[in-house]
Design a protein around this motif. Structure first.
Motif, mmCIF file in Angstrom:
data_model
loop_
_atom_site.group_PDB
_atom_site.id
_atom_site.type_symbol
_atom_site.label_atom_id
_atom_site.label_comp_id
_atom_site.label_asym_id
_atom_site.label_seq_id
_atom_site.Cartn_x
_atom_site.Cartn_y
_atom_site.Cartn_z
ATOM 1 N N LEU A 58 -2.254 -2.203 2.118
ATOM 2 C CA LEU A 58 -1.448 -1.844 1.084
ATOM 3 C C LEU A 58 -1.161 -0.609 1.117
ATOM 4 O O LEU A 58 -1.415 0.510 1.883
ATOM 5 N N TRP A 89 8.400 -0.477 -0.115
ATOM 6 C CA TRP A 89 7.465 -0.156 0.865
ATOM 7 C C TRP A 89 7.767 -0.608 2.429
ATOM 8 O O TRP A 89 8.154 -1.715 2.631
ATOM 9 N N LEU A 106 -8.145 -2.602 3.611
ATOM 10 C CA LEU A 106 -7.063 -2.289 2.606
ATOM 11 C C LEU A 106 -5.978 -1.265 2.618
ATOM 12 O O LEU A 106 -5.070 -1.286 2.371
ATOM 13 N N SER A 107 -6.596 -0.249 3.306
ATOM 14 C CA SER A 107 -5.734 0.915 3.644
ATOM 15 C C SER A 107 -4.625 0.690 4.561
ATOM 16 O O SER A 107 -3.574 1.295 4.353
ATOM 17 N N GLY A 165 -0.962 1.498 -3.721
ATOM 18 C CA GLY A 165 -1.888 0.311 -4.040
ATOM 19 C C GLY A 165 -0.910 -0.721 -4.601
ATOM 20 O O GLY A 165 -1.627 -2.146 -4.896
ATOM 21 N N VAL A 166 0.321 -0.421 -4.846
ATOM 22 C CA VAL A 166 1.113 -1.471 -5.535
ATOM 23 C C VAL A 166 2.339 -2.007 -4.369
ATOM 24 O O VAL A 166 3.208 -0.988 -4.350
ATOM 25 N N PRO A 167 2.458 -2.984 -3.815
ATOM 26 C CA PRO A 167 3.242 -3.156 -2.785
ATOM 27 C C PRO A 167 4.637 -3.637 -3.503
ATOM 28 O O PRO A 167 4.458 -4.329 -4.535
ATOM 29 N N LYS A 200 5.875 -0.851 4.967
ATOM 30 C CA LYS A 200 4.916 -1.459 5.674
ATOM 31 C C LYS A 200 4.156 -0.805 6.694
ATOM 32 O O LYS A 200 3.654 -1.528 7.699
#
Length: 110
Positions: free
Chosen positions: A57, A67, A53-54, A61-63, A69
């Protein structure tokens, strides 16, 4: 294996270690079980999911579309980056461009 930069896959590797401490790959599972049978197994799988998850995302925590990536070094958790596909593609394009120029220059001199 999915070849989509918008996807992330987790594979399970079954490995046995012989008496000489040599690892042997038994199989690779496309859908590994994340159920745990022991406390150690539960901790290992919890850390695996946390690390995944790290990576996938953004830090908050909100893509969203802004972002980039690319996880930070801290965001990689216990993972180690083996191949950066964007850098590899740029190098391939650069090498192809140089090869093309070398061929065209070579053709001029024939």
């Amino acid at each position: 294996m999915a070849n989509d930069r918008h996807c992330f896959e987790c594979y399970g590797y079954d490995i046995i270690i012989d008496n000489n401490l040599k690892p042997w790959l038994v199989e690779v599972n496309a859908s590994p079980s994340l159920t745990s049978t022991t406390v150690t197994d539960r901790i290992l799988k919890y850390k695996l999911i946390d690390n995944i998850l790290s990576v996938v995302l953004p830090p908050d925590g909100v893509p969203d579309v802004r972002w980039n990536k690319i996880p930070s070094q801290d965001g990689l958790g216990n993972f180690e980056l083996l191949l950066d596909e964007e850098i590899a593609a740029q190098e391939d394009n650069s090498n192809a461009h140089h090869s093309k120029n070398a061929r065209s220059l070579g053709n001029r001199w024939k």
